[in-house]
Write a protein that holds these residues in place. Structure first.
Motif, mmCIF file in Angstrom:
data_model
loop_
_atom_site.group_PDB
_atom_site.id
_atom_site.type_symbol
_atom_site.label_atom_id
_atom_site.label_comp_id
_atom_site.label_asym_id
_atom_site.label_seq_id
_atom_site.Cartn_x
_atom_site.Cartn_y
_atom_site.Cartn_z
ATOM 1 N N PHE A 68 0.829 -1.202 0.000
ATOM 2 C CA PHE A 68 0.000 0.000 0.000
ATOM 3 C C PHE A 68 0.864 1.254 0.000
ATOM 4 O O PHE A 68 0.504 2.278 0.568
ATOM 5 C CB PHE A 68 -0.961 -0.011 1.192
ATOM 6 C CG PHE A 68 -2.084 -0.989 1.001
ATOM 7 C CD1 PHE A 68 -3.237 -0.614 0.333
ATOM 8 C CD2 PHE A 68 -1.968 -2.294 1.429
ATOM 9 C CE1 PHE A 68 -4.253 -1.520 0.114
ATOM 10 C CE2 PHE A 68 -2.976 -3.202 1.222
ATOM 11 C CZ PHE A 68 -4.132 -2.820 0.562
ATOM 12 N N THR A 69 2.022 1.153 -0.661
ATOM 13 C CA THR A 69 2.902 2.300 -0.861
ATOM 14 C C THR A 69 3.476 2.187 -2.260
ATOM 15 O O THR A 69 4.423 1.426 -2.487
ATOM 16 C CB THR A 69 4.037 2.324 0.188
ATOM 17 O OG1 THR A 69 3.472 2.205 1.491
ATOM 18 C CG2 THR A 69 4.821 3.621 0.114
ATOM 19 N N ASN A 358 2.014 18.197 -1.192
ATOM 20 C CA ASN A 358 0.567 18.226 -0.963
ATOM 21 C C ASN A 358 -0.010 16.813 -1.041
ATOM 22 O O ASN A 358 -0.835 16.503 -1.877
ATOM 23 C CB ASN A 358 -0.110 19.143 -1.986
ATOM 24 C CG ASN A 358 -1.484 19.605 -1.510
ATOM 25 O OD1 ASN A 358 -1.923 19.259 -0.425
ATOM 26 N ND2 ASN A 358 -2.152 20.382 -2.334
ATOM 27 N N GLN A 359 0.450 15.945 -0.131
ATOM 28 C CA GLN A 359 -0.057 14.590 -0.042
ATOM 29 C C GLN A 359 -0.891 14.430 1.229
ATOM 30 O O GLN A 359 -0.750 13.452 1.972
ATOM 31 C CB GLN A 359 1.094 13.589 -0.068
ATOM 32 C CG GLN A 359 1.753 13.448 -1.421
ATOM 33 C CD GLN A 359 0.836 12.790 -2.440
ATOM 34 O OE1 GLN A 359 0.383 11.673 -2.274
ATOM 35 N NE2 GLN A 359 0.540 13.514 -3.516
ATOM 36 N N SER A 390 2.286 8.800 8.172
ATOM 37 C CA SER A 390 1.045 8.830 7.408
ATOM 38 C C SER A 390 -0.056 8.499 8.388
ATOM 39 O O SER A 390 0.055 7.534 9.151
ATOM 40 C CB SER A 390 1.082 7.808 6.277
ATOM 41 O OG SER A 390 -0.118 7.820 5.538
ATOM 42 N N GLY A 391 -1.110 9.287 8.409
ATOM 43 C CA GLY A 391 -2.160 9.035 9.382
ATOM 44 C C GLY A 391 -3.187 10.125 9.421
ATOM 45 O O GLY A 391 -3.371 10.874 8.456
ATOM 46 N N LEU A 392 -3.850 10.219 10.557
ATOM 47 C CA LEU A 392 -4.963 11.155 10.730
ATOM 48 C C LEU A 392 -4.801 11.910 12.034
ATOM 49 O O LEU A 392 -4.490 11.314 13.070
ATOM 50 C CB LEU A 392 -6.287 10.375 10.724
ATOM 51 C CG LEU A 392 -7.571 11.140 11.034
ATOM 52 C CD1 LEU A 392 -8.725 10.571 10.210
ATOM 53 C CD2 LEU A 392 -7.934 11.036 12.521
ATOM 54 N N TYR A 416 -0.820 7.997 1.298
ATOM 55 C CA TYR A 416 -1.980 8.883 1.204
ATOM 56 C C TYR A 416 -2.969 8.454 0.146
ATOM 57 O O TYR A 416 -4.188 8.499 0.364
ATOM 58 C CB TYR A 416 -1.507 10.310 0.928
ATOM 59 C CG TYR A 416 -2.620 11.275 0.567
ATOM 60 C CD1 TYR A 416 -3.626 11.576 1.482
ATOM 61 C CD2 TYR A 416 -2.672 11.873 -0.689
ATOM 62 C CE1 TYR A 416 -4.646 12.449 1.155
ATOM 63 C CE2 TYR A 416 -3.688 12.744 -1.022
ATOM 64 C CZ TYR A 416 -4.670 13.030 -0.092
ATOM 65 O OH TYR A 416 -5.686 13.895 -0.431
ATOM 66 N N GLU A 417 -2.494 8.025 -1.025
ATOM 67 C CA GLU A 417 -3.434 7.713 -2.093
ATOM 68 C C GLU A 417 -4.322 6.522 -1.739
ATOM 69 O O GLU A 417 -5.431 6.404 -2.251
ATOM 70 C CB GLU A 417 -2.715 7.492 -3.417
ATOM 71 C CG GLU A 417 -1.739 6.350 -3.464
ATOM 72 C CD GLU A 417 -1.102 6.252 -4.847
ATOM 73 O OE1 GLU A 417 -1.409 7.085 -5.713
ATOM 74 O OE2 GLU A 417 -0.285 5.334 -5.060
ATOM 75 N N PHE A 418 -3.865 5.642 -0.860
ATOM 76 C CA PHE A 418 -4.720 4.567 -0.381
ATOM 77 C C PHE A 418 -5.559 5.051 0.809
ATOM 78 O O PHE A 418 -6.727 4.697 0.946
ATOM 79 C CB PHE A 418 -3.884 3.364 0.042
ATOM 80 C CG PHE A 418 -3.232 2.652 -1.108
ATOM 81 C CD1 PHE A 418 -3.915 1.671 -1.806
ATOM 82 C CD2 PHE A 418 -1.952 2.969 -1.500
ATOM 83 C CE1 PHE A 418 -3.323 1.014 -2.871
ATOM 84 C CE2 PHE A 418 -1.348 2.315 -2.557
ATOM 85 C CZ PHE A 418 -2.037 1.341 -3.249
#
Length: 817
Positions: A68-69, A358-359, A390-392, A416-418
């Motif tokens: 997933f990268t 901007n990801q 990568s996260g929230l 990010y794209e996933f």
């Protein structure tokens, strides 16, 4: 005595002042924790392609999920040599290590550590040669690890072994193209690559493509200069074509000579020939960075400049404050006083591409009357406490304190794209600080205050999960248990739920929301039709719009017709009215339902305006005209908090998924390989499976090939259309894929990849396609055991008449030795 008392009083005053001052300083040090974010520290890694840097990679703070990268593809030629280039900035790098793994990241095929790094043009370099025997046309995950003075950083790319790729020519072309477009004189060289169609419309620099005019390609009268140079990133490459994306920044000057900064993204799809490179597709999007140097307020509203008209914005109930997102930054604006606040941004005044990347995306949750804003940030964290993750993040902005405070952080191991596939669907914070997320088929509730979480529902099918515009309501089809097949709806602020069940002989399916009212369809038994290519279409008998309290706001039904292909927009729900014809639905006419939301409820709206210099611009207008024309710009501070990290189980289930990559990134995912191929064909993209094998590629097909029938798996030679029987016969040799609905031209890619294709020719007949050339297909007849040529046009007609039913397989990966 009098002097003594005076001296004593003076000493007491000095002591008191000292104590008060010390206390003030200590109090300031411990309570005033407002600050700016730390500058980025993680280095960048690139590869050297014939002297041009490519495939810029950004550092991750933790190891990522390899499948997933997929930010870039690094091709290996027959030499299998690679040269890494490291831009450390102010961070010292002591060593580089790499691992080549199977595409799922489970097995390491090769690893090496390089301690003696070279130096070249101010960068560190490391050269290596891959020794493993990699399968041709198979992607492998490469993890690069840097040991730095700031800790360990991880970088990811995909390596693929292919010959005759002409990588350096493609990269050189992209670099030349974007540089020449900045100068009218040099830009003349680009006209031979364009296919201009002059529509007479005003220039729109947010949407430029290969059909745009020379004036638009060369930036019209904007007269920009390159502000931050771009690094080409290879997205896909094969023996025939290559796809490369490019991100850079330009600077122009407005009428007052104030600087304007634009983020630019370009996509190139090319074919190499002996005489020249052919440009097959070109797209460019320029978006203006909202900046205090060029804020323009008028009676018509706030000008956002050149950007997409799809603006993420929200106002409070009185429209006294409007929050909006532009190029990854969050701003708020007060029409009454002109107060313009940059609430959140990774950008620095004198920054580099690390903070401008901007990801990530921002979703506004709530705007209060006092100007407070709750929002969710998800994606790659450019700098600050969470740099490299990568996260929230859930944030609360306090207008009174002018401070942004992190409430919770959830790291993930997918890029990010996933990530945006899940979090773009649902991420909502209720008024009592409960965060709701849809992640990997699970509905999570995260208690922000307590720092714990629970899984509210599992095995959710994302295609049967719908949310309202505000995300305050959601509904989905229950997959298991006594209520399987029913709709479950939830109101997140109260946690109230309700179950919707169809009457006898009926089923229900969620369609979407209009305002906060659920739209669902009633499907009668027998109205789910399976067509010749195996795809199921449910003809909706009745549409209902229903409030959470059960009140039916509208019911729609047309006698003798069925509702299909429903789409819901902000102001309109559109659908087709179809009739049954055999085992399919045939469209008869279109209809729609207007949104009953009152126009007066819209406090702000997006407008398009035209400008002779910048072309089409976007403006945020308000129901009442702004009362000032001068902006008061304020920058919010970040408040450092405790360790607010929550770790969820975000591992994606090992289901068979097909990924469509197009236009420089992940476009969509499918569980149906045939649908994935059709979608990729429309976008001139590629399809990969979960193991990152190439299922299909646009344009990468041999001109002719014929397979040896003895090399075709025995079960495939039977010509059976029974998918289960075929899979049983294949065993662990391969995975059967149903490509029904695709064109003959598309499935011939599988033959080119040395995979036979079973094709239906009649009710109980089929053939096996084992070859083709310019004029014929070569068809093996299981009934006779003979192989005969069949004209290409005749083959196309034969298979179309039978419904274009095709079956092939993907060979299972066996680790190279």
């Amino acid at each position: 005595m009098k002097k003594f008392l005076c001296r004593l009083l003076l000493l007491l005053l000095v002591f008191a002042a000292g104590v008060a001052g010390t206390a003030f300083l200590l109090n300031s040090e411990t309570t005033d924790d407002r600050s700016d974010m730390n500058n980025p520290v993680l280095p960048e890694v690139m590869i050297d392609v014939g002297g041009i840097y490519a495939n810029r990679m950004y550092g991750y703070a933790q190891e990522m999920q390899a499948d997933f990268t997929r930010d870039s593809v690094t091709p290996l030629d027959t030499s299998k040599e690679l040269k890494f280039v490291i831009n450390g900035y102010d961070t010292k790098v002591s060593s580089l290590a790499y691992e080549i793994r199977t595409s799922d990241g489970m097995k390491v095929l090769e690893n090496r550590k390089i301690k003696n790094l070279g130096e070249e043009d101010g960068y560190l370099t490391a050269s290596m040669t891959v020794n493993s025997s990699l399968r041709v046309n198979q992607e492998y995950s490469m993890q690069i690890t840097l040991e730095t003075s700031k800790g360990t950083a991880y970088y990811y790319t995909r390596v693929v072994s292919r010959s005759g790729l002409n990588v350096d020519q493609y990269v050189k072309f992209v670099k030349s193209f974007y540089e020449k477009s900045m100068d009218k004189a040099y830009a003349e060289d680009l006209t031979s690559y364009l296919e201009p169609v002059d529509t007479g419309a005003s220039a729109n620099y947010n949407d430029v493509n290969i059909n745009s005019t020379f004036n638009q390609i060369s930036w019209g009268s904007l007269s920009p200069q390159i502000y931050k140079k771009g690094i080409p990133v290879i997205k896909d490459i094969n023996e025939t074509t290559a796809s490369i994306s490019l991100e850079y920044q330009i600077m122009a000057r407005d009428g007052d000579s104030a600087p304007e900064i634009y983020d630019v993204t370009e996509f190139y799809r090319m074919r190499y020939t002996s005489s020249r490179i052919m440009l097959l597709d070109f797209e460019r999007s320029a978006s203006q960075v909202f900046d205090e140097n060029n804020i323009k307020i008028s009676q018509d509203g706030l000008l956002l400049g050149v950007r997409s008209r799809d603006v993420e914005y929200m106002t409070n109930e009185t429209a006294g404050v409007a929050a909006f997102v532009q190029e990854g930054d969050l701003w708020s604006f007060g029409p009454e006083d002109g107060k313009t606040i940059r609430i959140f941004s990774f950008r620095r005044d004198e920054g580099d591409f690390r903070d401008a990347r901007n990801q990530h995306n921002i979703k506004i949750i709530r705007v209060e009357d006092n100007g407070d804003v709750d929002f969710v940030l998800y994606g790659y964290m450019n700098r600050g406490l969470r740099e490299g993750y990568s996260g929230l993040c859930v944030y609360h902005y306090s207008s009174d304190q002018n401070v942004v405070e992190e409430k919770v952080f959830i790291p993930t191991t997918e890029s990010y794209e996933f990530l945006k596939e899940d979090l773009g669907t649902l991420s909502y914070v209720s008024k009592n600080n409960q965060l709701f997320l849809l992640f990997s088929g699970k509905l999570y509730r995260v208690d922000i205050d307590k720092g714990d979480f629970q899984v509210m529902e599992e095995q959710i099918n994302p295609s049967q999960f719908v949310v309202s515009d505000t995300n305050a309501h959601a509904a989905w089809t229950i997959q298991e248990g006594e209520n399987a097949g029913c709709i479950k709806e939830i109101q997140f602020d109260t946690l109230d739920t309700r179950i919707l069940t169809g009457a006898a002989g009926q089923s229900v399916k969620p369609v979407g929301f209009m305002n906060e009212d659920l739209v669902y369809g009633v499907v009668m038994d027998g109205d789910a039709l399976t067509d010749d290519d195996g795809h199921v279409t449910e003809g909706i008998h009745t549409l209902r719009i229903e409030g959470f309290d059960g009140e039916i706001k509208k019911e729609y039904h047309q006698e003798g017709l069925y509702i299909t292909n429903v789409t819901i927009g902000s102001t309109l729900m559109e659908f087709e009215l179809s009739a049954k014809q055999g085992n399919t639905y045939v469209v008869q006419k279109n209809d729609n339902i207007m949104n009953n939301k009152k126009a007066g409820e819209t406090q702000a709206e997006v407008e398009l305006v035209s400008n002779s210099r910048t072309g089409t611009q976007v403006r945020l207008s308000f129901s009442s005209a702004p009362e000032v024309e001068e902006a008061l710009v304020v920058y919010a501070k970040m408040k450092s908090g405790d360790e607010n990290k929550i770790v969820l189980d975000t591992q994606v289930p090992q289901d068979e998924i097909y990924y469509v990559y197009a236009k420089g990134g992940l476009d969509s995912t499918f569980t149906d390989p045939g649908q994935a191929v059709k979608h990729a064909d429309d976008l001139a993209g590629v399809v990969l499976n979960r193991a990152q094998q190439y299922v299909w590629e646009r344009g990468n097909k041999k001109t002719k090939i014929t397979l040896n029938i003895e090399d075709v798996p025995e079960v495939m030679r039977t010509g059976s259309m029974d998918l289960a029987a075929l899979q049983q016969g294949m065993g662990d040799q391969g995975t059967v894929i149903d490509l029904s609905g695709c064109t003959l031209d598309s499935v011939l890619y599988e033959v080119s990849a040395q995979r036979p294709v079973i094709a239906k020719t009649g009710n109980n007949t089929s053939v096996v396609i084992i070859g083709y050339d310019e004029y014929n297909t070569w068809l093996y007849d299981p009934a006779t055991g003979e192989t005969q040529p069949y004209g290409m046009n005749d083959s196309t007609a034969l298979f179309e008449k039978a419904g274009n039913i095709f079956v092939s397989y993907i060979e299972n990966i066996k680790d190279p030795t």
